[in-house]
Motif scaffolding. Sequence first.
Motif, short mmCIF file in Angstrom:
data_model
loop_
_atom_site.label_atom_id
_atom_site.label_comp_id
_atom_site.label_asym_id
_atom_site.label_seq_id
_atom_site.Cartn_x
_atom_site.Cartn_y
_atom_site.Cartn_z
N PRO A 155 0.84 -1.21 0.00
CA PRO A 155 0.00 0.00 0.00
C PRO A 155 0.88 1.26 0.00
N LEU A 156 0.50 2.21 -0.85
CA LEU A 156 1.28 3.43 -1.03
C LEU A 156 0.35 4.63 -1.11
N TRP A 157 0.67 5.67 -0.35
CA TRP A 157 -0.03 6.95 -0.44
C TRP A 157 1.02 8.01 -0.69
N LEU A 158 0.62 9.07 -1.40
CA LEU A 158 1.53 10.17 -1.73
C LEU A 158 0.93 11.48 -1.26
N PHE A 159 1.81 12.41 -0.87
CA PHE A 159 1.35 13.77 -0.58
C PHE A 159 2.36 14.76 -1.11
N SER A 160 1.84 15.92 -1.46
CA SER A 160 2.67 17.03 -1.93
C SER A 160 2.46 18.20 -1.00
N SER A 161 3.48 19.03 -0.89
CA SER A 161 3.31 20.29 -0.14
C SER A 161 3.92 21.40 -0.98
N GLY A 162 3.25 22.52 -0.99
CA GLY A 162 3.85 23.54 -1.80
C GLY A 162 3.09 24.79 -2.12
N ALA A 193 -4.74 25.12 -1.13
CA ALA A 193 -4.80 23.71 -0.73
C ALA A 193 -5.81 23.49 0.39
N SER A 194 -6.09 24.52 1.17
CA SER A 194 -7.10 24.41 2.23
C SER A 194 -8.51 24.69 1.71
N GLU A 195 -8.59 25.32 0.56
CA GLU A 195 -9.89 25.73 0.02
C GLU A 195 -10.47 24.73 -0.99
N ARG A 196 -9.60 23.93 -1.60
CA ARG A 196 -10.08 22.99 -2.62
C ARG A 196 -9.07 21.86 -2.77
N ASP A 197 -9.49 20.81 -3.45
CA ASP A 197 -8.61 19.68 -3.72
C ASP A 197 -7.67 20.09 -4.86
N VAL A 198 -6.39 20.13 -4.57
CA VAL A 198 -5.40 20.47 -5.59
C VAL A 198 -4.87 19.15 -6.16
N PRO A 199 -5.08 18.90 -7.45
CA PRO A 199 -4.66 17.61 -8.02
C PRO A 199 -3.13 17.48 -8.03
N PRO A 200 -2.66 16.24 -8.10
CA PRO A 200 -1.21 16.05 -8.17
C PRO A 200 -0.65 16.60 -9.47
N ARG A 250 -2.72 4.41 -3.58
CA ARG A 250 -4.09 4.43 -3.07
C ARG A 250 -4.66 5.84 -2.93
N GLY A 251 -3.79 6.84 -2.93
CA GLY A 251 -4.30 8.19 -2.82
C GLY A 251 -3.20 9.23 -2.82
N HIS A 252 -3.64 10.47 -2.98
CA HIS A 252 -2.73 11.63 -2.99
C HIS A 252 -3.48 12.82 -2.44
N VAL A 253 -2.75 13.68 -1.76
CA VAL A 253 -3.30 14.95 -1.30
C VAL A 253 -2.21 16.01 -1.42
N THR A 254 -2.64 17.24 -1.68
CA THR A 254 -1.71 18.37 -1.70
C THR A 254 -2.02 19.25 -0.50
N PHE A 255 -1.00 19.52 0.29
CA PHE A 255 -1.10 20.43 1.44
C PHE A 255 -0.41 21.74 1.09
N GLY A 256 -0.81 22.79 1.76
CA GLY A 256 -0.13 24.06 1.59
C GLY A 256 1.32 23.95 2.04
N GLY A 257 2.13 24.86 1.56
CA GLY A 257 3.55 24.83 1.89
C GLY A 257 3.94 25.94 2.84
N ARG A 258 5.23 26.01 3.07
CA ARG A 258 5.78 27.05 3.93
C ARG A 258 7.06 27.58 3.30
N LEU A 259 7.19 28.88 3.28
CA LEU A 259 8.41 29.52 2.82
C LEU A 259 8.63 30.74 3.71
N GLU A 260 9.70 30.69 4.49
CA GLU A 260 9.96 31.76 5.44
C GLU A 260 11.38 32.27 5.28
N GLU A 261 11.62 33.45 5.84
CA GLU A 261 12.94 34.05 5.79
C GLU A 261 14.01 33.04 6.17
N GLY A 262 15.12 33.09 5.45
CA GLY A 262 16.22 32.17 5.71
C GLY A 262 16.18 30.92 4.85
N ALA A 263 15.13 30.76 4.04
CA ALA A 263 15.02 29.59 3.17
C ALA A 263 16.16 29.61 2.16
#
Length: 165
Positions: A81-88, A94-101, A115-128
């Motif tokens: 079994p394998l699930w995938l997620f993206s962040s970015g 990503a919190s308002e709608r399903d963002v496809p892979p 078996r599935g995929h989801v996209t989560f919001g990302g983070r980019l902060e000073e010092g990246a």
Amino acid sequence: MTGTVLVTYGTTNGSTAQIATAVADVLREHGLTAETRPARSVESVRSYDAVVAGAGLYAGRWHKDARRFLRRHRRDLAQRPLWLFSSGPLDPSASERDVPPVPGVQKAMARLDARGHVTFGGRLEEGAGGWVARMLLRNGKGGDFRDFTAVGTWAARVADELTRV
């Protein structure tokens, strides 16, 4: 399932690693054994009964370590079994709608029978690190758009599938 779940990730600045840790924590709360490891450090997936793999999105592609992980372990991943997620996304989308892979992840999902995929919001902060990240920050595109409630809800669904008799 009573075995171990690998939660692996590709990240540049650590944001996706934090999401992976949160996923593993929820899996443990549901009685599973979960191990979190950077994708580049995984030598084999044979000792795991299931895998969750995630990656930060950079210019519309998964982080290179995660892409290489999927390629390197494709035969063994296709047998568990394998699930995938993206962040970015560096906005609330990503919190308002399903963002496809992204296309490369769509292909991997089909090839590996994920078996599935989801996209989560990302983070980019000073010092990246990286010139693109610095450019985005200069243009006001930074911030933390991760939704850990959504991460927990998704991880609980994965756990439910794995523990279903």
